[in-house]
Design an enzyme around this catalytic site. Structure first.
Site, PDB file in Angstrom:
ATOM      1  N   ASP A  49       0.841  -1.194   0.000  1.00 13.83           N
ATOM      2  CA  ASP A  49       0.000   0.000   0.000  1.00 13.83           C
ATOM      3  C   ASP A  49       0.877   1.245   0.000  1.00 13.83           C
ATOM      4  O   ASP A  49       2.082   1.186   0.274  1.00 13.83           O
ATOM      5  CB  ASP A  49      -0.945  -0.013   1.208  1.00 13.83           C
ATOM      6  CG  ASP A  49      -0.190  -0.123   2.518  1.00 13.83           C
ATOM      7  OD1 ASP A  49       0.522   0.837   2.870  1.00 13.83           O
ATOM      8  OD2 ASP A  49      -0.295  -1.167   3.202  1.00 13.83           O
ATOM      9  N   GLU A  83      21.941 -22.317 -18.448  1.00 13.83           N
ATOM     10  CA  GLU A  83      21.033 -21.447 -17.686  1.00 13.83           C
ATOM     11  C   GLU A  83      21.803 -20.276 -17.073  1.00 13.83           C
ATOM     12  O   GLU A  83      21.334 -19.143 -17.071  1.00 13.83           O
ATOM     13  CB  GLU A  83      20.321 -22.250 -16.588  1.00 13.83           C
ATOM     14  CG  GLU A  83      19.225 -23.165 -17.115  1.00 13.83           C
ATOM     15  CD  GLU A  83      18.659 -24.097 -16.051  1.00 13.83           C
ATOM     16  OE1 GLU A  83      17.446 -24.340 -16.078  1.00 13.83           O
ATOM     17  OE2 GLU A  83      19.431 -24.606 -15.196  1.00 13.83           O
TER      18      GLU A  83
END
Ligand code: GLA
Length: 726
Positions: A532, A612
């Site tokens: 928030d 990777e």
């Protein structure tokens, strides 16, 4: 001048770049809302209608006039006790149990700059960027004074609201309900857009028509919650991303909240956002003032994208603070999904080694380094280093991580205590529990009573001891349960505890930021359970979700984008199959999705193949190249990832010289029709070169006709296309 005052100091008009907001203290001194929407001129008072409506009460001073009723007139701050039977913004109760208040206009002030709120987060701005309007209302019986605050950031089409409520009587008054902002529309059909969710699946998009009922969202958890985000949008039914009117309200508050929208008997809509009413009953002694947390409002007549861009810019530039507001955040490697709590010092150093080799900037030591913490049953509150587990002192670990050229970060959960902890054994009364009852446990832990200053001070001190063991560059502030037992051993009235708790939290965070101004703090609450604008005032980024699956994240980040900028969105690449939902996605896709946030990794590189690792090196280099564009660029939701074959979104730099298109394929089918994606936000009439192919396109073609996407092969493929203006 953003704020103008006419009609002998009674007609108040706020003009932002594209919008107008107007209100008037009418002949009775009632502050009526006249208009909010696309920019207009003159008085909008003509919109008000009066009539003799049965069962619509008339305030006493109207005499024999039955055509004036607050039961249907639009108001700025409706209170219970005036005959308005719709949802009030304020309920005040007096010693004898009577609920009543009748607020009338007293005075106003226009001030350059943006007001601040003592002890609470609020939008800030330079004096030449903002103005403040203060309107003072007084109760006819002299019980309360309410100072309504309007902060105006004209360039961003942002208007903030707050209220200071002062007890002007000689007795205790209890505030039983406080909505920070109330907004009335005198006619029209609207949709209400809200963002619901759960742990690991936050901020799903929901759009429902406003009907003849009060629709409520909110949180009773003591925090803003995973379940609803404290933001809501009221939109014309035909509003899309790029067209139509829409209003936003966003709460600058991290505690429980309540938002509602409803249509009244006459088809008028009222929308409100404020504090959760349950377990709230705030005692105000004579002379005391209560501060209603701030609500950020915005209006767009050009659809949801513009509305979001207003809110995102406001959060990025006028809520987030400190050194890290504008700086590109470090690419981090977090130990959580690599080891959870099962590690030793050598493991952490090996992680640091790998992070450095892969080109990352920071190592974050997550949960498990303190007390006797090897699982989640113990040690919260015991913020001292488990040197046995680490095989050395924290000072040494910090030293070695820095020696590898990395920044060092650490995880804490300051608001919590485990029953199996030294802290709890010494101070059991510091945990919230109702006398005579066993407290509810959440993740085996209890919540510390942060409404008490001595508790906040003690934890502050113990956390600082750790932070002073070396240069800690980053702190992850976690919070992993809801508050169930609202009780403070020292509070006379328990109705103030949840509010005061959040003030205690803010006080801690404020002091932390002042003491360690260079430290980046990332908020977290089981992922995005306290995502928030209040937290973002102290922590410029928040771990968006514990769910690191790229496909779920597309939806979580999509919902989040309605109110918050990408620079706040904590996002990491993790391993496959995903540890939360088992889904398998290409590493490239995970990179593309996490790059639209603060970016980092949450895995053990030792388990990766050489290919990777090579791909990750490439991702990090690419992300560093794009970081400025993602951090500051405007955000464009090109598709809705909740339905449709692909998720597409774009960032466009402020000068529109660069644009990044991101696409993730959601579905594969045999012989599938081609998907076209249309860009937005480019400079009309300009030409853009696609970085990889070198192909040049007119901006208008990209925006109006779009681009055919390559035929997907395999599941969940992703691509990024970088355009540069030629
Ligand atoms: C929460 C956070 C995770 C991790 C764990 C540690 O769930 O969201 O990222 O830090 O706590 O216990």
């Amino acid at each position: 001048m953003a704020i103008t005052v006419q009609e002998e100091g009674r007609l108040f008009t706020i003009h932002t770049k594209n919008t107008t907001y107007q209100m008037k203290a009418d002949r009775y001194g009632v502050l009526l809302h006249l208009y909010y929407g696309r920019g207009t001129e003159g008085s909008m008072e003509y919109l008000l209608t009066y009539g003799d409506r049965a069962y619509a009460g008339n305030i006493n001073d109207t005499g024999k006039d039955r055509t004036y009723s607050l039961d249907f007139l639009p108001q700025e701050f409706p209170v219970s006790g005036t005959g308005d039977m719709r949802s009030p913004a304020l309920i005040a109760e007096y010693g004898n149990g009577a609920v009543s208040c009748d607020l009338r206009f007293q005075s106003f002030r226009v001030i350059d700059g943006k007001y601040a709120l003592r002890g609470l987060p609020a939008v800030y701005a330079a004096d030449n960027e903002a103005q403040t309007l203060e309107i003072v209302l007084g109760d006819t019986a002299g019980m309360l004074e309410v100072k309504l605050l309007y902060g105006v950031l004209p360039e961003l089409d942002i208007i903030t609201r707050s209220a200071l409520i002062t007890n002007t009587s000689g007795e205790e008054v209890r505030l039983e309900k406080v909505m920070s902002a109330s907004f009335d529309r005198v006619y029209g059909n609207y949709d209400l857009i809200t963002f619901y969710g759960r742990h690991a699946m936050e901020r799903n998009f929901q759009r429902t028509p406003v009907a003849h009922m009060e629709q409520m969202i909110g949180s009773r958890r003591g925090t803003s919650s995973h379940q609803f985000n404290p933001m809501m949008i009221l939109a014309d039914p035909d509003t899309t991303e790029t067209a139509g009117g829409c209003y936003a309200m966003q709460f600058v508050w991290s505690g429980g909240f309540s938002g509602c929208a409803g249509m009244d008997q006459f088809g008028q809509t009222r929308m409100q956002l404020g504090l959760m009413q349950e377990k709230f009953s705030y005692p105000l002694m004579p002379g005391e003032t209560f501060t209603a947390p701030e609500v950020i409002m915005s209006y767009s007549s050009e659809g949801l994208e513009k509305l979001s861009n207003n809110l995102q810019a406001c959060i990025r530039e006028h809520v987030c603070r400190g050194k890290w507001r504008d700086e590109i955040r470090p690419v981090l490697l977090n130990s959580w999904e690599a080891y959870y709590m099962d590690f030793d010092g050598a493991d952490i150093l090996a992680l640091a080694e790998q992070a450095a080799l892969l080109g990352m900037d920071m190592l974050v030591l997550d949960d498990g380094w303190f007390g006797r913490r090897n699982d989640d049953m113990s040690s919260l509150g015991d913020w001292y280093v488990n040197e046995e587990k680490l095989g050395g002192r924290m000072q040494e670990l910090i030293y070695w991580v820095h020696r590898k050229g990395l920044k060092f970060g650490i995880w804490v959960e300051p608001e919590m205590v485990s029953e199996d902890s030294d802290l709890y054994r010494v101070h059991p009364d510091w945990a919230m529990a109702i006398p005579g009852r066993k407290p509810v446990r959440g993740r085996h832990q209890l919540v510390l009573d942060f409404s008490r200053k001595e508790v906040v001070d003690a934890i502050f001190e113990s956390i600082c001891k750790v932070l002073d063991m070396g240069t800690v560059d980053y702190l992850k502030w976690d919070y992993n349960r809801s508050i169930a037992d609202v009780y403070s051993a020292t509070a006379g009235n328990q109705g103030k505890v949840l509010y005061d708790y959040i003030l205690g939290l803010y006080d801690f965070l404020e002091r932390l930021g002042q003491k360690y101004p260079d430290m980046l703090i990332e908020g977290c609450s089981g992922g995005g359970g306290r995502f928030d604008a209040g937290m973002l005032y102290y922590t410029p980024q928040i771990w968006c979700s514990d769910n690191t699956d790229a496909i779920d994240r597309l939806r979580i980040q999509y919902g989040t984008s309605f109110g918050y900028p990408a620079s706040c969105v904590g996002a990491h690449v993790s391993i496959c199959p995903n540890e939360q939902n088992g889904r398998v996605t290409p590493l490239n896709t995970r990179g593309v999705v996490a790059m639209s946030g603060t970016f980092g990794y949450e895995l053990n590189p030792e388990k990766l193949t050489e290919e990777e690792k090579e791909e990750i090196r490439g991702q990090i280099a690419r992300r560093k190249q794009l970081a400025g564009l993602i951090h500051e660029g405007s955000y464009h939701r090109l598709t809705n990832p909740f339905d449709g074959e692909c998720a597409a979104w774009a960032f466009v730099s402020k000068d529109r010289n660069e644009a990044l298109l991101n696409v993730v394929n959601l579905e594969i089918h045999g012989n599938r029709p081609v998907t076209y994606v249309r860009m937005r936000g480019l400079e009309p009439g300009a030409m853009y070169r696609e970085e990889e192919s070198g192909r040049v396109y007119p901006a208008n073609a990209l925006m109006q006709a779009g681009l055919p996407m390559p035929m997907p092969t395999g599941e969940y493929g992703a691509l990024q296309i970088l355009f540069k203006r030629v």
